[in-house]
Design an enzyme around this catalytic site. Sequence first.
Site, PDB file in Angstrom:
ATOM      1  N   ASN A 240       4.214   0.834   2.207  1.00 41.49           N
ATOM      2  CA  ASN A 240       4.028  -0.399   3.149  1.00 41.49           C
ATOM      3  C   ASN A 240       4.243  -2.010   2.512  1.00 41.49           C
ATOM      4  OD1 ASN A 240       3.180   1.003   5.807  1.00 41.49           O
ATOM      5  ND2 ASN A 240       1.971   2.038   4.435  1.00 41.49           N
TER       6      ASN A 240
ATOM      7  N   ARG B 204       0.828  -1.261  -0.156  1.00 43.31           N
ATOM      8  CA  ARG B 204       0.107   0.056  -0.120  1.00 43.31           C
ATOM      9  C   ARG B 204       0.914   1.264  -0.151  1.00 43.31           C
ATOM     10  NH1 ARG B 204      -2.944   0.756   5.154  1.00 43.31           N
ATOM     11  NH2 ARG B 204      -1.433   2.404   5.478  1.00 43.31           N
TER      12      ARG B 204
ATOM     13  N   GLU C 197       7.094   0.815  12.010  1.00 42.83           N
ATOM     14  CA  GLU C 197       5.681   0.639  11.401  1.00 42.83           C
ATOM     15  C   GLU C 197       4.643   0.723  12.456  1.00 42.83           C
ATOM     16  OE1 GLU C 197       5.299   0.732   8.098  1.00 42.83           O
ATOM     17  OE2 GLU C 197       7.358   0.808   7.509  1.00 42.83           O
ATOM     18  N   GLY C 198       3.310   1.163  11.931  1.00 42.41           N
ATOM     19  CA  GLY C 198       2.146   1.043  12.732  1.00 42.41           C
ATOM     20  C   GLY C 198       1.680   2.249  13.303  1.00 42.41           C
TER      21      GLY C 198
ATOM     22  N   LYS D 136      11.841   2.793   6.034  1.00 41.07           N
ATOM     23  CA  LYS D 136      11.784   4.285   5.885  1.00 41.07           C
ATOM     24  C   LYS D 136      13.312   4.591   5.137  1.00 41.07           C
ATOM     25  CE  LYS D 136       7.775   4.739   7.857  1.00 41.07           C
ATOM     26  NZ  LYS D 136       7.241   3.580   8.526  1.00 41.07           N
TER      27      LYS D 136
ATOM     28  N   LYS E  63      11.423  10.455  11.281  1.00 47.62           N
ATOM     29  CA  LYS E  63      10.927   8.953  11.380  1.00 47.62           C
ATOM     30  C   LYS E  63      11.833   8.055  11.746  1.00 47.62           C
ATOM     31  CE  LYS E  63       7.775   8.983   7.987  1.00 47.62           C
ATOM     32  NZ  LYS E  63       7.060   9.241   6.587  1.00 47.62           N
TER      33      LYS E  63
ATOM     34  N   ARG F 122      -7.749   7.710   4.143  1.00 44.26           N
ATOM     35  CA  ARG F 122      -7.763   8.099   5.911  1.00 44.26           C
ATOM     36  C   ARG F 122      -7.759   9.462   5.901  1.00 44.26           C
ATOM     37  NH1 ARG F 122      -2.888   4.784   7.717  1.00 44.26           N
ATOM     38  NH2 ARG F 122      -2.280   5.537   5.644  1.00 44.26           N
TER      39      ARG F 122
ATOM     40  N   GLU G  87       4.694   6.990   2.402  1.00 45.09           N
ATOM     41  CA  GLU G  87       5.480   5.656   2.733  1.00 45.09           C
ATOM     42  C   GLU G  87       5.042   4.588   1.878  1.00 45.09           C
ATOM     43  OE1 GLU G  87       5.151   3.245   6.078  1.00 45.09           O
ATOM     44  OE2 GLU G  87       3.032   3.891   6.368  1.00 45.09           O
TER      45      GLU G  87
ATOM     46  N   SER H  10      -3.006  -2.642   5.656  1.00 46.73           N
ATOM     47  CA  SER H  10      -4.324  -2.998   6.482  1.00 46.73           C
ATOM     48  C   SER H  10      -5.473  -2.223   5.714  1.00 46.73           C
ATOM     49  CB  SER H  10      -4.324  -2.738   7.892  1.00 46.73           C
ATOM     50  OG  SER H  10      -3.959  -1.496   8.264  1.00 46.73           O
TER      51      SER H  10
HETATM   52  P1  ADP Z   1       3.899   4.422   9.882  1.00 48.38           P
HETATM   53  O1  ADP Z   1       4.773   3.199   8.921  1.00 48.38           O
HETATM   54  O2  ADP Z   1       3.990   4.199  11.323  1.00 48.38           O
HETATM   55  O3  ADP Z   1       2.501   4.512   9.274  1.00 48.38           O
HETATM   56  P2  ADP Z   1       4.323   6.808   8.276  1.00 48.38           P
HETATM   57  O4  ADP Z   1       5.231   7.291   7.604  1.00 48.38           O
HETATM   58  O5  ADP Z   1       3.056   6.521   7.515  1.00 48.38           O
HETATM   59  O6  ADP Z   1       4.623   5.620   9.183  1.00 48.38           O
HETATM   60  O7  ADP Z   1       3.702   8.017   9.476  1.00 48.38           O
HETATM   61  C1  ADP Z   1       2.548   7.924  10.051  1.00 48.38           C
HETATM   62  C2  ADP Z   1       1.845   9.164   9.701  1.00 48.38           C
HETATM   63  O8  ADP Z   1       2.620  10.610  10.008  1.00 48.38           O
HETATM   64  C3  ADP Z   1       1.427   9.391   8.330  1.00 48.38           C
HETATM   65  O9  ADP Z   1       0.219   8.522   8.318  1.00 48.38           O
HETATM   66  C4  ADP Z   1       1.092  10.745   8.129  1.00 48.38           C
HETATM   67  O10 ADP Z   1      -0.227  11.001   8.750  1.00 48.38           O
HETATM   68  C5  ADP Z   1       2.411  11.425   8.973  1.00 48.38           C
HETATM   69  N1  ADP Z   1       3.539  11.662   8.074  1.00 48.38           N
HETATM   70  C6  ADP Z   1       4.426  10.750   7.918  1.00 48.38           C
HETATM   71  N2  ADP Z   1       5.465  11.320   6.826  1.00 48.38           N
HETATM   72  C7  ADP Z   1       4.918  12.776   6.978  1.00 48.38           C
HETATM   73  C8  ADP Z   1       5.387  13.991   6.054  1.00 48.38           C
HETATM   74  N3  ADP Z   1       6.524  13.588   5.148  1.00 48.38           N
HETATM   75  N4  ADP Z   1       4.574  14.818   6.186  1.00 48.38           N
HETATM   76  C9  ADP Z   1       3.595  15.043   6.637  1.00 48.38           C
HETATM   77  N5  ADP Z   1       2.952  14.025   7.573  1.00 48.38           N
HETATM   78  C10 ADP Z   1       3.471  12.715   7.423  1.00 48.38           C
HETATM   79 MG    MG Z   2       3.668   1.912   7.452  1.00 48.20          MG
HETATM   80 MG    MG Z   3       1.525   4.652   7.485  1.00 48.38          MG
END
Ligand code: ADP
Ligand code: MG
Ligand code: MG
Length: 475
Positions: free
Chosen positions: A146, A128, A372-373, A308, A368, A451, A144, A151
Amino acid sequence: MASAAAVAADPVALQELVEDAVVWASQHGLLVGLGIDDPACAAVHAPLALLPVPYPRETFEQAKQAALAFNSMIDAVAADEAYLQEVLAAAAQEDEFMARLLRVFRETADVRHARQAVGQERLLAVLRSDYMLHAPTNSLLQVELNTIASSFGCLSTLVARMHRYLLGRLGASPAELAALPEHNAMNAIVDAMGAAVADYGTPGGVMVMVVQPGERNAYDQQWLQTRLWERHGVRTLRRTLAQIAAEGQLGADGRLTIGGRPVALVYFRAGYTPTDYPSEAEWAARVLVECCDAYKCPTVAYQLAGAKKIQQDLARPGVVERYAASPADAQLLRRFFAGQWGLEDLADADTAAVVAHAIANPDQYVLKPQREGGGNNFYGAALAERLRQGGPGLAAYILMQRIQPPPQRAIMVRRGQAAEADTLSELGVYSTYVRRGSQVMLSAEAGHLVRTKAATSDEGGVAAGFAVLDSPLLV
Ligand code: ADP
Ligand code: MG
Ligand code: MG
């Protein structure tokens, strides 16, 4: 058509629509566990957006069109063992979980190579790719990608249907309803699973779904099980890593059995976070699965390719270009990469400059870790503070340009209660991929997810309690 603001302005109509939504969700299995007792008998409707969110059609289609190019690029990345080890080495020095995953990857290399040599490596990917619209440049940027436990494919299929129903109730015409894009991530994911099990070819072969004990998002998972049975006649065994450690038997021929049943596919909805491995038994189970000859979704290599740190490295000039299947694919993928920086060499002049800029302008960045999660990132003052602390520990993080989506008014419904707010939306596009040896059996775009979270919330994540499930209304 009814906007969130218009619906929210009429309290009676709002209450009616919320009731319609909650009832529809319960009637159609758009549910999450309550998180008490047995989730199979204590459920509540999933957190929902009451109405679909307006989303630019062209941007939406761009993301969908990139799905196959991401499939082949990630497959190439996951196949380059030296690259994975080299890029992840510094992060692994500072992050025990990453180090352990790499260790499993190295320790299973002989088995993997032997299987590759005879063209019998079996993998299923359910990816995803998540995006947000960056308003200042009006471009779609990847948050990102996944590669493990992607999910909400099933609940997102249901949310889209619920929105169609609710808009109909509000009097939308067929032409207006046509702005709701059709998708069926549920069936698309299940059909990829069915293809993998069929190719494995053992009569009675089952899918093992690796789950966390007490999972609240169990309904999204159970839908896959039900549909896999209905569409492909395949049984699913739900097992934790601890149960696999106790019950799994690996034959000399590489066949895995659980409770005497042959395992055709192991599908992970757990195993992506350190708390999934409370003891050595869980790691032993992971190694057992990695060494068996069943289809794996994902392999350890795929999990590593979704780190990441890898996404950040791909963003460097020439790297996407190296792994994309063609120059055209590279061009397609390249535009989604936001600014990203590694923090393994703080003395490097370019790194020092971006770190200084981030400390002075923390709201333009996200910090970051390799996790994950949801719920793991640093924002704002906490980000500046962590960067100021410095230290080699930062090698386990990446710094990323903060994407700034345009705020939109929305009504979020949780446990029957509606709340109107300014919100930000994140689009996810699923894709599936089935490969045995060099034979790609399936590579497909597989539906989408939106979402939506309060604009004041840094993190997203439905399961983590920040966001609600939504669907796009193309404009
Ligand atoms: P995870 O694998 O934990 O889901 P993400 O990279 O998706 O990690 O980060 C979690 C959340 O943080 C994302 O769903 C988003 O809302 C926010 N986020 C992550 N990276 C960014 C970014 N570059 N700019 C703005 N929001 C971000
Ligand atoms: Mg993720
Ligand atoms: Mg995410």
